[in-house]
Structures are given as structure tokens and as C-alpha cells.
Design a protein around this motif. Structure first.
Motif, mmCIF file in Angstrom:
data_model
loop_
_atom_site.group_PDB
_atom_site.id
_atom_site.type_symbol
_atom_site.label_atom_id
_atom_site.label_comp_id
_atom_site.label_asym_id
_atom_site.label_seq_id
_atom_site.Cartn_x
_atom_site.Cartn_y
_atom_site.Cartn_z
ATOM 1 N N ALA A 63 -17.083 105.568 17.437
ATOM 2 C CA ALA A 63 -18.045 105.597 18.536
ATOM 3 C C ALA A 63 -18.022 104.321 19.377
ATOM 4 N N LEU A 64 -17.261 103.319 18.955
ATOM 5 C CA LEU A 64 -17.230 102.036 19.664
ATOM 6 C C LEU A 64 -16.179 102.031 20.768
ATOM 7 N N GLU A 65 -16.463 101.284 21.810
ATOM 8 C CA GLU A 65 -15.491 101.079 22.893
ATOM 9 C C GLU A 65 -14.932 99.666 22.760
ATOM 10 N N PHE A 66 -13.627 99.564 22.572
ATOM 11 C CA PHE A 66 -12.965 98.260 22.544
ATOM 12 C C PHE A 66 -11.477 98.471 22.806
ATOM 13 N N SER A 122 -15.245 113.585 17.071
ATOM 14 C CA SER A 122 -15.612 114.922 17.536
ATOM 15 C C SER A 122 -16.282 115.773 16.465
ATOM 16 N N ARG A 123 -16.122 115.396 15.195
ATOM 17 C CA ARG A 123 -16.754 116.176 14.129
ATOM 18 C C ARG A 123 -16.910 115.313 12.883
ATOM 19 N N ARG A 124 -17.655 115.847 11.922
ATOM 20 C CA ARG A 124 -17.881 115.129 10.657
ATOM 21 C C ARG A 124 -16.798 115.501 9.647
ATOM 22 N N HIS A 125 -16.505 114.562 8.789
ATOM 23 C CA HIS A 125 -15.486 114.735 7.755
ATOM 24 C C HIS A 125 -16.108 114.416 6.396
ATOM 25 N N PHE A 126 -15.348 114.629 5.336
ATOM 26 C CA PHE A 126 -15.863 114.355 3.997
ATOM 27 C C PHE A 126 -16.263 112.884 3.851
ATOM 28 N N GLY A 127 -15.536 111.999 4.513
ATOM 29 C CA GLY A 127 -15.891 110.576 4.476
ATOM 30 C C GLY A 127 -17.283 110.304 5.028
#
Length: 193
Positions: A45-48, A15-20
């Protein structure tokens, strides 16, 4: 010498960007500026599905995992970035590794003999951000989860050398210290290490 580098961003929050994510961006920028080829996987972002049975583990993986396997085969060097959660990698990243490193991909089981390592010749860097002190994680907790990832997943498949970058006290880092870490990851990207 140009390398093929795959960056695997293991933060489970899409849902958002992080420092990583900023660390991954700087690594990629340094690598691309030095002529390395770079691909990225955003695990969030992957579906599994999570694997629940031996039968699930032994059958063919979903398309998103097969694409990840192809990217890993393509790469000379893997860069894994994730936050430390409850002393280990987030569950989604562990589920991703369980999906990806199935029999016949990372290792080939040979009926009672030691498995044949199928990813020999590749190297890796593991970069972990954490709320606690990196010193405490490394020397008091013995970096147990990173050692497990190195030995039981990556090393088991023949990947080596495997280097680590531990970034502690992430919530209290000053802007100057954050910039220093971003510069360090950009420099590692330039070197392809």
C-alpha cells in the motif's frame, strides 16, 4: 510484560488478501489479546520509488518510508511476513528494505570502522510462506534468502534474536493444517515472539 510490536506485511499484491494476511491478523489478535501494542505496515500500500543510484540511497527518503522508519524505531519487536518468490523475498519488499535501512537509520557508518548498530535491543520474527517444502528450503537450499535477511539487514543493524517460521507447500495445505498455522501465529503473538 507488554511489548510494542510492528507487523510488516510484505506481500506485494494489494488487490486481494492472501494467507500471509490471515497469519498477520492472527498474530496481531494474539498480541493485542495479551496486552501488547500493535502497529502494521502493508508494504503493497506504500508509494516509494526503487533506489537506483548511490545518491538516491544517501538522500532523504519519501514520507511513506520516514513513517515506516518511525514505526520501526517505536517497536520492540518486528514481525516480517512475506511469500517466497524465486527463492527470495518479493522485489517490492527488498525495495522497501533498501529505502528504510539507509545510512543513519539502521547503522551509522564511521569512516573505516565497523558501523554502529542503531537498532540494538529489538527482536524480530520472519514468517515466510512458500510453494515448496519448508524442509527442502531449509535443508537443501539452506534457507539462503532468510539467512541473508537475518544477517545482512536485520542483524547488521543490531536486531536480535531473530526467529523464523517457514510454512511450506502453501497451495496444498489442508484446512486443518492452515488452522494449525493460524493458531501457532496467534500463540506467538500472545508471547510477543
Amino acid at each position: 510484560m507488554s511489548r510494542r510490536i510492528l507487523i510488516i506485511q510484505g506481500h506485494p499484491d494489494a488487490s486481494r488478501r492472501h494467507f500471509g494476511h490471515a497469519l498477520a491478523d492472527e498474530y496481531a489478535k494474539g498480541a493485542e489479546d495479551s496486552g501488547h501494542d500493535v502497529k502494521r505496515i502493508e508494504v503493497a500500500a506504500l508509494e516509494f520509488p526503487l533506489l537506483r543510484t548511490k545518491e538516491d540511497f544517501e538522500k532523504s527518503p519519501p514520507a511513506s518510508i520516514m513513517e515506516a522508519q518511525e514505526a520501526i524505531r517505536w517497536a520492540d519487536h518486528l514481525v516480517l511476513l512475506y511469500p517466497l518468490w524465486h527463492g527470495s523475498m518479493p522485489a517490492l519488499l527488498k525495495g522497501f528494505f533498501e529505502q528504510v535501512f539507509r545510512p543513519g537509520f539502521g547503522a551509522e557508518y564511521q569512516g573505516g570502522k565497523l558501523p554502529k548498530k542503531l537498532l540494538t535491543g529489538k527482536s524480530a520474527r520472519i514468517a515466510v510462506t512458500m510453494g515448496m517444502s519448508a524442509f527442502a528450503y531449509r535443508w537443501i537450499f539452506l534457507a539462503h534468502s532468510v539467512k541473508s535477511l537475518k544477517r545482512n539487514i536485520l542483524g547488521f543493524c543490531g536486531i536480535r534474536p531473530i526467529r523464523t517460521t517457514l510454512i511450506g507447500n502453501i497451495e496444498s495445505l489442508t484446512d486443518k493444517r492452515r488452522m494449525a498455522w493460524l493458531d501457532e501465529l496467534r500463540g506467538l503473538g500472545m508471547l510477543g515472539k
